[in-house]
Write a protein that holds these residues in place. Sequence first.
Motif, PDB file in Angstrom:
ATOM      1  N   ALA A 164       0.835  -1.205   0.000  1.00  0.00           N
ATOM      2  CA  ALA A 164       0.000   0.000   0.000  1.00  0.00           C
ATOM      3  C   ALA A 164       0.867   1.251   0.000  1.00  0.00           C
ATOM      4  CB  ALA A 164      -0.921  -0.009   1.209  1.00  0.00           C
ATOM      5  N   GLN A 165       1.919   1.254   0.809  1.00  0.00           N
ATOM      6  CA  GLN A 165       2.755   2.447   0.923  1.00  0.00           C
ATOM      7  C   GLN A 165       3.524   2.721  -0.357  1.00  0.00           C
ATOM      8  OE1 GLN A 165       4.930   1.578   4.547  1.00  0.00           O
ATOM      9  NE2 GLN A 165       2.985   1.251   5.603  1.00  0.00           N
ATOM     10  N   LYS A 166       3.920   1.668  -1.048  1.00  0.00           N
ATOM     11  CA  LYS A 166       4.651   1.847  -2.294  1.00  0.00           C
ATOM     12  C   LYS A 166       3.764   2.443  -3.379  1.00  0.00           C
ATOM     13  CE  LYS A 166       7.512  -0.690  -5.623  1.00  0.00           C
ATOM     14  NZ  LYS A 166       8.094  -2.011  -5.977  1.00  0.00           N
ATOM     15  N   VAL A 167       2.558   1.913  -3.528  1.00  0.00           N
ATOM     16  CA  VAL A 167       1.687   2.399  -4.601  1.00  0.00           C
ATOM     17  C   VAL A 167       1.153   3.796  -4.305  1.00  0.00           C
ATOM     18  CG1 VAL A 167      -0.552   1.533  -3.816  1.00  0.00           C
ATOM     19  CG2 VAL A 167      -0.034   1.544  -6.255  1.00  0.00           C
ATOM     20  N   ALA A 168       1.125   4.178  -3.022  1.00  0.00           N
ATOM     21  CA  ALA A 168       0.618   5.495  -2.627  1.00  0.00           C
ATOM     22  C   ALA A 168       1.745   6.464  -2.276  1.00  0.00           C
ATOM     23  CB  ALA A 168      -0.326   5.361  -1.439  1.00  0.00           C
ATOM     24  N   ALA A 169       2.942   6.197  -2.761  1.00  0.00           N
ATOM     25  CA  ALA A 169       4.094   7.027  -2.403  1.00  0.00           C
ATOM     26  C   ALA A 169       3.903   8.485  -2.810  1.00  0.00           C
ATOM     27  CB  ALA A 169       5.358   6.467  -3.044  1.00  0.00           C
ATOM     28  N   ALA A 170       3.149   8.723  -3.878  1.00  0.00           N
ATOM     29  CA  ALA A 170       2.985  10.092  -4.381  1.00  0.00           C
ATOM     30  C   ALA A 170       1.921  10.891  -3.640  1.00  0.00           C
ATOM     31  CB  ALA A 170       2.644  10.058  -5.869  1.00  0.00           C
ATOM     32  N   VAL A 171       1.175  10.268  -2.735  1.00  0.00           N
ATOM     33  CA  VAL A 171       0.165  10.998  -1.974  1.00  0.00           C
ATOM     34  C   VAL A 171       0.855  12.054  -1.109  1.00  0.00           C
ATOM     35  CG1 VAL A 171      -1.573  10.817  -0.146  1.00  0.00           C
ATOM     36  CG2 VAL A 171      -1.505   9.114  -1.970  1.00  0.00           C
ATOM     37  N   ASP A 172       0.422  13.286  -1.227  1.00  0.00           N
ATOM     38  CA  ASP A 172       1.041  14.422  -0.554  1.00  0.00           C
ATOM     39  C   ASP A 172       0.687  14.415   0.938  1.00  0.00           C
ATOM     40  OD1 ASP A 172       1.950  16.871   0.361  1.00  0.00           O
ATOM     41  OD2 ASP A 172       1.117  18.024  -1.302  1.00  0.00           O
ATOM     42  N   ALA A 173       1.692  14.178   1.769  1.00  0.00           N
ATOM     43  CA  ALA A 173       1.471  14.095   3.218  1.00  0.00           C
ATOM     44  C   ALA A 173       1.216  15.456   3.841  1.00  0.00           C
ATOM     45  CB  ALA A 173       2.661  13.430   3.897  1.00  0.00           C
ATOM     46  N   ASP A 174       1.548  16.528   3.153  1.00  0.00           N
ATOM     47  CA  ASP A 174       1.277  17.861   3.681  1.00  0.00           C
ATOM     48  C   ASP A 174      -0.171  18.268   3.441  1.00  0.00           C
ATOM     49  OD1 ASP A 174       3.908  18.259   4.567  1.00  0.00           O
ATOM     50  OD2 ASP A 174       4.538  18.925   2.570  1.00  0.00           O
ATOM     51  N   ARG A 175      -0.718  17.863   2.325  1.00  0.00           N
ATOM     52  CA  ARG A 175      -2.083  18.246   1.947  1.00  0.00           C
ATOM     53  C   ARG A 175      -3.124  17.289   2.527  1.00  0.00           C
ATOM     54  NH1 ARG A 175      -5.350  17.820  -3.121  1.00  0.00           N
ATOM     55  NH2 ARG A 175      -6.566  19.749  -3.265  1.00  0.00           N
ATOM     56  N   ASN A 176      -2.737  16.035   2.684  1.00  0.00           N
ATOM     57  CA  ASN A 176      -3.647  14.996   3.150  1.00  0.00           C
ATOM     58  C   ASN A 176      -3.190  14.454   4.501  1.00  0.00           C
ATOM     59  OD1 ASN A 176      -5.204  14.452   0.422  1.00  0.00           O
ATOM     60  ND2 ASN A 176      -3.023  14.426  -0.124  1.00  0.00           N
ATOM     61  N   LEU A 177      -4.081  13.732   5.174  1.00  0.00           N
ATOM     62  CA  LEU A 177      -3.654  12.929   6.319  1.00  0.00           C
ATOM     63  C   LEU A 177      -3.155  11.603   5.763  1.00  0.00           C
ATOM     64  CD1 LEU A 177      -3.442  12.434   9.382  1.00  0.00           C
ATOM     65  CD2 LEU A 177      -5.741  11.438   9.260  1.00  0.00           C
ATOM     66  N   LYS A 178      -1.912  11.284   6.031  1.00  0.00           N
ATOM     67  CA  LYS A 178      -1.287  10.075   5.487  1.00  0.00           C
ATOM     68  C   LYS A 178      -0.728   9.254   6.642  1.00  0.00           C
ATOM     69  CE  LYS A 178       1.924   8.728   1.777  1.00  0.00           C
ATOM     70  NZ  LYS A 178       2.911   9.250   0.787  1.00  0.00           N
ATOM     71  N   ILE A 179      -1.448   8.189   6.994  1.00  0.00           N
ATOM     72  CA  ILE A 179      -1.058   7.327   8.103  1.00  0.00           C
ATOM     73  C   ILE A 179      -0.451   6.054   7.528  1.00  0.00           C
ATOM     74  CG2 ILE A 179      -1.874   6.025  10.093  1.00  0.00           C
ATOM     75  CD1 ILE A 179      -4.205   8.031  10.272  1.00  0.00           C
ATOM     76  N   GLN A 180       0.788   5.776   7.872  1.00  0.00           N
ATOM     77  CA  GLN A 180       1.482   4.595   7.369  1.00  0.00           C
ATOM     78  C   GLN A 180       1.960   3.747   8.537  1.00  0.00           C
ATOM     79  OE1 GLN A 180       3.719   5.441   3.470  1.00  0.00           O
ATOM     80  NE2 GLN A 180       4.185   7.271   4.681  1.00  0.00           N
ATOM     81  N   SER A 181       1.692   2.442   8.440  1.00  0.00           N
ATOM     82  CA  SER A 181       2.157   1.545   9.498  1.00  0.00           C
ATOM     83  C   SER A 181       2.311   0.155   8.910  1.00  0.00           C
ATOM     84  CB  SER A 181       1.166   1.517  10.669  1.00  0.00           C
ATOM     85  OG  SER A 181       0.015   0.775  10.342  1.00  0.00           O
ATOM     86  N   GLY A 182       2.758  -0.774   9.752  1.00  0.00           N
ATOM     87  CA  GLY A 182       2.833  -2.158   9.338  1.00  0.00           C
ATOM     88  C   GLY A 182       1.460  -2.707   8.999  1.00  0.00           C
ATOM     89  N   HIS A 183       1.456  -3.789   8.243  1.00  0.00           N
ATOM     90  CA  HIS A 183       0.211  -4.484   7.888  1.00  0.00           C
ATOM     91  C   HIS A 183      -0.349  -5.177   9.130  1.00  0.00           C
ATOM     92  CE1 HIS A 183      -2.414  -7.390   5.817  1.00  0.00           C
ATOM     93  NE2 HIS A 183      -2.357  -6.567   4.785  1.00  0.00           N
TER      94      HIS A 183
END
Length: 219
Positions: A164-183
């Motif tokens: 998920a994190q690889k395919v969504a790498a381009a999601v802007d963490a400044d503009r959006n809420l971007k929560i990344q963690s282990g599966h």
Amino acid sequence: MKSASLSQLGNWADLPFFTDTWPKIDAALKAEKRQIFPPENQIFAALEHVAPEDVRVIILGQDPYPTPDHAHGYAFSASEDTRPLPKSLANIFKELRTDVGSAPGSADLRFWADQGVLLLNTALTVPAGEPKGHAHLGWQELTQQVLARLADRPRAYILWGESAQKVAAAVDADRNLKIQSGHPSPLSASRGFFGSRPFSQVNDWLHAQGLATINWTDT
């Protein structure tokens, strides 16, 4: 395997994926000798349920459950009568109880989709008993195009696991809420998933945006 119908996709139907990539994936699925999950009429269920303009939260996973009668087209969700819970979902419910105090009463998370939560996997099909077995069919083209379509305004993204994190790498963490963690799978939940409190984080962010929060527990 029959072709999945594209007639219920609404505004998602004009994504280039359905003209450029889907015919090749469809042919590969028809040639597949193994049982495939979810059933063909549920492959695009998550997109059919939530139109682009209604998406407020995106939960991105890996691929459907590879166990009979579990997957029904929504990431991490399973058929209502599924017992015991899939292990990843059991861990999600454990984190929900820690985070917001309770968890849903069944495996069916479609009530999240009713509230604008897009439950999407990076691959929308899987062969029975073989996680990531369809990871190289080209499904990531769809995921990337969906995310690009959703870049028109800020949204909350919950990205569980490396796929998920690889395919969504381009999601802007400044503009959006971007929560990344282990599966949340048993193999990785203890490496950053437990204790990440994604559900309360999303609701705090939505509230700050002046938007309705998500009822995660159906209570």
